[in-house]
Design a protein around this motif. Structure first.
Motif, PDB file in Angstrom:
ATOM      1  N   SER A  64       0.671  -1.185   0.024  1.00  0.00           N
ATOM      2  CA  SER A  64      -0.001   0.022   0.046  1.00  0.00           C
ATOM      3  C   SER A  64       0.852   1.127  -0.060  1.00  0.00           C
ATOM      4  CB  SER A  64      -0.914   0.181   1.144  1.00  0.00           C
ATOM      5  OG  SER A  64      -0.280  -0.141   2.370  1.00  0.00           O
ATOM      6  N   VAL A  65       1.814   1.042   0.789  1.00  0.00           N
ATOM      7  CA  VAL A  65       2.855   2.458   0.860  1.00  0.00           C
ATOM      8  C   VAL A  65       3.388   2.569  -0.637  1.00  0.00           C
ATOM      9  CG1 VAL A  65       4.878   3.483   1.831  1.00  0.00           C
ATOM     10  CG2 VAL A  65       3.218   2.561   3.443  1.00  0.00           C
ATOM     11  N   HIS A  68       1.337   4.586  -2.753  1.00  0.00           N
ATOM     12  CA  HIS A  68       1.313   5.576  -2.484  1.00  0.00           C
ATOM     13  C   HIS A  68       2.578   6.692  -2.775  1.00  0.00           C
ATOM     14  CE1 HIS A  68      -0.048   9.304   0.007  1.00  0.00           C
ATOM     15  NE2 HIS A  68       1.420   9.417   0.267  1.00  0.00           N
ATOM     16  N   GLY A 108      -3.148   2.152  -1.930  1.00  0.00           N
ATOM     17  CA  GLY A 108      -2.417   3.156  -1.551  1.00  0.00           C
ATOM     18  C   GLY A 108      -2.190   4.307  -2.815  1.00  0.00           C
ATOM     19  N   PHE A 113      -5.632   7.985   1.025  1.00  0.00           N
ATOM     20  CA  PHE A 113      -4.724   6.830   1.739  1.00  0.00           C
ATOM     21  C   PHE A 113      -4.212   7.260   3.170  1.00  0.00           C
ATOM     22  CE2 PHE A 113      -0.554   4.893   2.371  1.00  0.00           C
ATOM     23  CZ  PHE A 113      -1.058   3.393   2.541  1.00  0.00           C
TER      24      PHE A 113
END
Length: 276
Positions: A64-65, A68, A108, A113
């Motif tokens: 997920s990061v 982002h 992300g 988020f």
């Protein structure tokens, strides 16, 4: 059976709450009930349930990061999507885990988020297991390098993550320099058909040797004992068995193995040049 398979099958009940739990639950299409602040109290031991929980947090935060950071400059390039898929391929994920990773990467990228909350929970779940935190950051840096040098927008996000994970600016830039050198080092080997770098043009051989020193975090003036200590320290830090014991998902063993191979090759290049 992997932690995700056990979660989907309901064979263990140690659920992950907080923002990471919400992300993972949405990614797999399940509602993971639990106190929103449940992650604030983290078990310090590595019982089977605690280890599964760390694996869940690591996997969820990683992808997920990564999504982002890929979106940090306003767009997600094909190179960034490719590197995310490459990480998944290197992990040899099952089809179910691969779908989950892709969904986490996609989530992300969304404007809402919860980066700070997700990173904070990840830090707490790791419970001072800095080896896991370093590997997590190395993977994020690798993704940031996917489409060229790390840009200012990506740098801001990465430094903010480091601040939350208690990683100093010095360590961040050292890690970034080592990864940049590793990319050039690997490229030199891929583009050459030499053995032990003897057939490589002189200038490229010098550059590759310099990159090998950077990968080990030492200067060319380092003595033999310092070189060996640096090599052993990095090999120990990235040892797959140690990382899995600390809570790294077993699916990431291949990534850890690749890193130890890179470190070993860098040492071999230096040892050959220095007659160690």
């Amino acid at each position: 059976m992997s932690w995700l398979g056990k979660l989907l099958g309901g064979t263990f009940g140690f659920l992950l709450g907080g923002p990471l739990g919400a992300l993972l639950g949405a990614a797999i299409g399940h509602k993971l009930d639990g106190d929103k602040d449940k992650y604030a109290q983290i078990e310090s031991d590595l019982s089977p349930g605690a280890q599964h929980r760390i694996q869940m947090a690591f996997f969820t935060a990683t992808f997920s990061v990564m999504g982002h950071i890929a979106r940090a400059d306003g767009r997600v390039s094909e190179a960034e999507i490719t590197v995310a898929r490459t990480v998944m391929n290197r992990m040899d994920l099952s089809e179910g885990m691969r779908r989950t990773a892709i969904e986490l990467f996609t989530r992300g990228k969304q404007p809402d988020f919860p980066l700070r909350e997700a990173v904070e929970q990840f830090r707490k779940e790791c419970h001072r297991r800095y080896a896991l935190i370093r590997i997590f950051l190395e993977i994020q840096l690798e993704a940031a390098f996917a489409d060229g040098p790390v840009n200012l927008a990506e740098e801001r996000v990465l430094i903010g993550i480091c601040d939350q994970l208690r990683i100093s600016r010095f360590e961040y830039h050292a890690m970034k320099g080592r990864l940049d050198a590793a990319i050039r080092f690997a490229r030199a080997y891929q583009n050459s058909s030499y053995s032990g770098n003897r057939n490589m043009p002189s200038r490229r051989r010098e550059d590759t040797l310099e990159d090998a020193y950077t990968m080990l975090g030492i200067k060319a003036s380092a003595g033999a004992d310092e070189i060996k200590r640096a090599y052993r320290k990095l090999i120990s830090r990235h040892h797959p068995d140690k990382l899995v014991a600390k809570g790294m998902p077993e699916e990431m063993v291949r990534i850890a193995n690749e890193k130890t191979q890179q470190i070993r090759k860098a040492y071999e290049v230096i040892a050959a040049a220095r007659n160690l």
